[in-house]
Scaffold this motif. Structure first.
Motif, PDB file in Angstrom:
ATOM      1  N   ARG A 212      93.055   1.382   9.628  1.00  0.00           N
ATOM      2  CA  ARG A 212      92.683   2.792   9.733  1.00  0.00           C
ATOM      3  C   ARG A 212      92.343   3.332   8.351  1.00  0.00           C
ATOM      4  N   THR A 213      91.219   4.034   8.246  1.00  0.00           N
ATOM      5  CA  THR A 213      90.824   4.602   6.956  1.00  0.00           C
ATOM      6  C   THR A 213      91.588   5.902   6.707  1.00  0.00           C
ATOM      7  N   PRO A 214      91.685   6.342   5.442  1.00  0.00           N
ATOM      8  CA  PRO A 214      92.364   7.610   5.150  1.00  0.00           C
ATOM      9  C   PRO A 214      91.670   8.787   5.851  1.00  0.00           C
ATOM     10  N   ILE A 215      92.470   9.775   6.237  1.00  0.00           N
ATOM     11  CA  ILE A 215      91.918  10.929   6.962  1.00  0.00           C
ATOM     12  C   ILE A 215      91.231  11.897   6.001  1.00  0.00           C
ATOM     13  N   THR A 216      90.072  12.349   6.423  1.00  0.00           N
ATOM     14  CA  THR A 216      89.337  13.381   5.698  1.00  0.00           C
ATOM     15  C   THR A 216      89.381  14.660   6.511  1.00  0.00           C
TER      16      THR A 216
END
Lengths: 490, 102
Positions: A212-216
């Protein structure tokens, strides 16, 4: 790079400005623009010793919207202070709701491109006050206008159930329809009545493993285009970033971005580390709100058939296309105008054509809804019935509709006045047909010959009859009579 | 006595409150805050097992007003007490990290 399998995960935080006349906790009027600091009072300016008092209409609008979003309305809700150190909210806190919001656990149903719908869960919706406006462009200082300070906002938080920019846009459009149907917000995006903050990240499958990529978080989007664009842009940016750095979601690596409308990209915003230490605590100035069955029933009574249900009903019951049904349910007044005419016995497809081909175009030009053009629902129904009865043709219907917007006369009167009534009386038309057949022996022969020329000859004869009737004969009746007579004399 | 609020925490509280304190003040306030907390801790002696949490100290609820506009201040009155003004606006030091907007 496009080899990677991934899915987009988006949740939304939405602020909807309520259509009250006054602010949330004081009696200053609401408006857009205007002279700075002319809609302020000691309460919204944050003077010491003042007492905020709740706007009942704002609370009821919020409950109504929450009910439409299928939320639970708890019997007890309260107010909290959220620490906030910016000059556009000079109390240094925002009155909001923390642990006991006025509604929670609902869903909104959104239409998808394939004609199906999807339920997006709603975590909660609560009431709070808006901040004022900072302007940084007058010089080396900031100028503060507190007119907007204290405006009632309904904050809606969805679960991360959205999986594309198109879905996010569909939710925004659907929510706008809902709040406008209910009259709880004007829903004007350009005036900031609906502001969206998407939280976006990706789940990427690489070599059979999920990352999972970091949340923006993208702040303050107030157009459908920016909303959809930000999700699309972030999808590509996060994929690139993952490929380059392999960075994945972790504690504290959520970042805040803004949207650059000119370059159509997201821009990282500078933020203080402690910016999110809100230190909520119950507001001692405001007493709680208790909801009882009687009050809730009263508010429920103000609910209406929701746009997506109306749209579905128009497809199922009236056999309209998805497209036509969506167009007609764009605003409640138009939808009810249409529905009203159909319920008076007019044919749904016919009324739909009159409205989509003429009514909506005129409404658009005049900047109002088709229902506000000055045509009564009874006259709309009668007009549609006249077309179906063969009294007028479709072109005449357009002319008569246009005329009705500027006249208090009904369609039958106007059709007569404008000479648009079709003659369907076979006896009268038969006279014209006989005359034409008698005077055009060559064309009659060609029409009967069954050769290539017969179709053309038939058209010619038809035209002659129409001319004799001054364009008022019902073409269907003319055609029937011609065919019959040409067949007989064979 | 060991401080419940150490100096680092006192600095953090000062920062959150936008207070610019000297080292001496930080020392003093960490002591003061600690003794306040210790005093409040006396409440822990009370058995509250069967007491419902209280959202408000008054037995009152549903205090509303009607949605009817009343006259606001004039801009002149609104900014009259401001240390500085620009036109009809409140004038403040430039907000650098403007993440404002509720």
């Amino acid at each position: 790079m496009s080899e990677l399998e991934y899915k987009v995960i988006v949740g939304l935080e939405i602020h909807v400005q309520l259509a009250t006349r006054t602010k949330m906790f004081c009696s200053c009027g609401l408006g857009f623009g205007g002279e700075a600091n002319t809609r302020v009072c000691p309460v919204c300016i944050g003077m010491p010793g003042v007492l905020p008092v709740m706007n009942k209409q704002a609370f009821e609008y919020s409950v109504l919207a929450a009910l439409a979003l299928n939320c639970n309305i708890p019997s007890f809700t309260k107010w909290d202070r959220k620490s906030y150190y910016y000059p556009d909210l000079p109390k240094n806190y925002q009155i909001s709701q923390y642990d006991l919001p006025m509604s929670e656990h609902g869903y909104i149903e959104i239409p998808l491109e394939d004609g199906t719908t999807k339920k997006i869960r709603i975590l909660r919706a609560h009431l709070e006050e808006d901040a004022g406006k900072n302007t940084h462009t007058f010089g080396n200082f900031s100028a503060i206008d507190l007119n907007r300070t204290g405006t009632p906002l309904l904050e809606i938080v969805t679960e991360p159930d959205l999986s594309s920019g198109a879905e996010v846009k569909a939710l925004a459009v659907e929510l706008q329809r809902i709040v406008r149907y209910l009259g709880v917000s004007h829903g004007d995006m350009q005036k900031g009545h609906m502001r969206f903050e998407p939280n976006i990240n990706l789940e990427i499958i690489k070599e059979g493993k999920a990352y999972r990529t970091p949340i923006t978080e993208v702040k303050n989007l107030n157009s459908f285009r920016a909303l959809e664009g930000s999700v699309k842009y972030e999808t590509v940016r996060q994929l690139d970033e993952f490929m380059e750095t392999g960075v994945t979601f972790g504690m504290g690596n959520k970042r805040t971005f803004g949207w650059d409308d000119v370059n159509e990209c997201t821009v990282l915003q500078r933020e203080k580390e402690e910016a999110h230490d809100y230190r909520y605590f119950p507001d001692p100035d405001l007493v709680p709100v208790e909801m009882n069955d009687e009050w809730l029933a009263e508010i429920k009574g103000q609910l209406c058939e929701l746009p997506i249900q109306k749209q579905q009903r128009f497809v199922d019951e009236y056999k309209l296309s998805e497209y036509d049904a969506a167009v007609l349910t764009g605003d409640r007044a138009t939808a009810e105008f249409f529905d009203g005419a159909v319920k008076l016995g007019a044919d749904a497809k016919r009324v739909c054509n009159i409205l989509t081909q003429t009514g909506l175009k005129m409404a658009n030009e005049k900047g109002c809804s088709a229902a506000e053009l000055g045509v009564s629902v009874e006259n709309l129904a009668t007009l549609a019935k006249m077309v179906d009865a063969g009294d007028i043709n479709a072109n005449a219907a357009t002319k008569i509709f246009e005329e009705m917007t500027a006249s208090d006369k009904g369609p039958a009167v106007l059709a007569g006045k404008l000479n648009l009534v079709q003659k369907s009386d076979a006896g009268e038309i038969e006279g014209f047909v006989d005359e034409v057949l008698g005077a055009n022996a060559e064309a009659v022969a060609e029409a009967k010959s069954g050769s290539k020329k017969s179709k053309k000859a038939m058209g010619f004869l038809m035209g002659q009859v129409m001319q004799k009737s001054k364009g008022q004969a019902n073409p269907q009746v003319v055609s029937q009579l011609l065919n019959k007579k040409l067949g007989e004399s064979e | 006595m060991s401080n419940k609020i150490d100096e680092a925490q006192a600095r953090q509280v000062a920062k959150l409150s936008r207070l610019d304190l000297t080292d001496d003040e930080i020392k003093r306030f960490s002591g003061d805050l600690s003794s306040i907390l210790e005093y409040i801790e006396k409440l822990d002696e009370l058995n509250t097992d069967s007491v419902e949490p209280l959202a408000h100290c008054l037995p009152v609820h549903n205090v509303f007003r009607a949605d009817v506009p009343k006259e606001s201040l004039t801009a002149e009155q609104a900014v009259a007490n401001a240390p500085e003004r620009y036109d009809n606006y409140f004038k403040v030091p430039k907000v650098l990290d403007d993440n404002s907007g509720a």
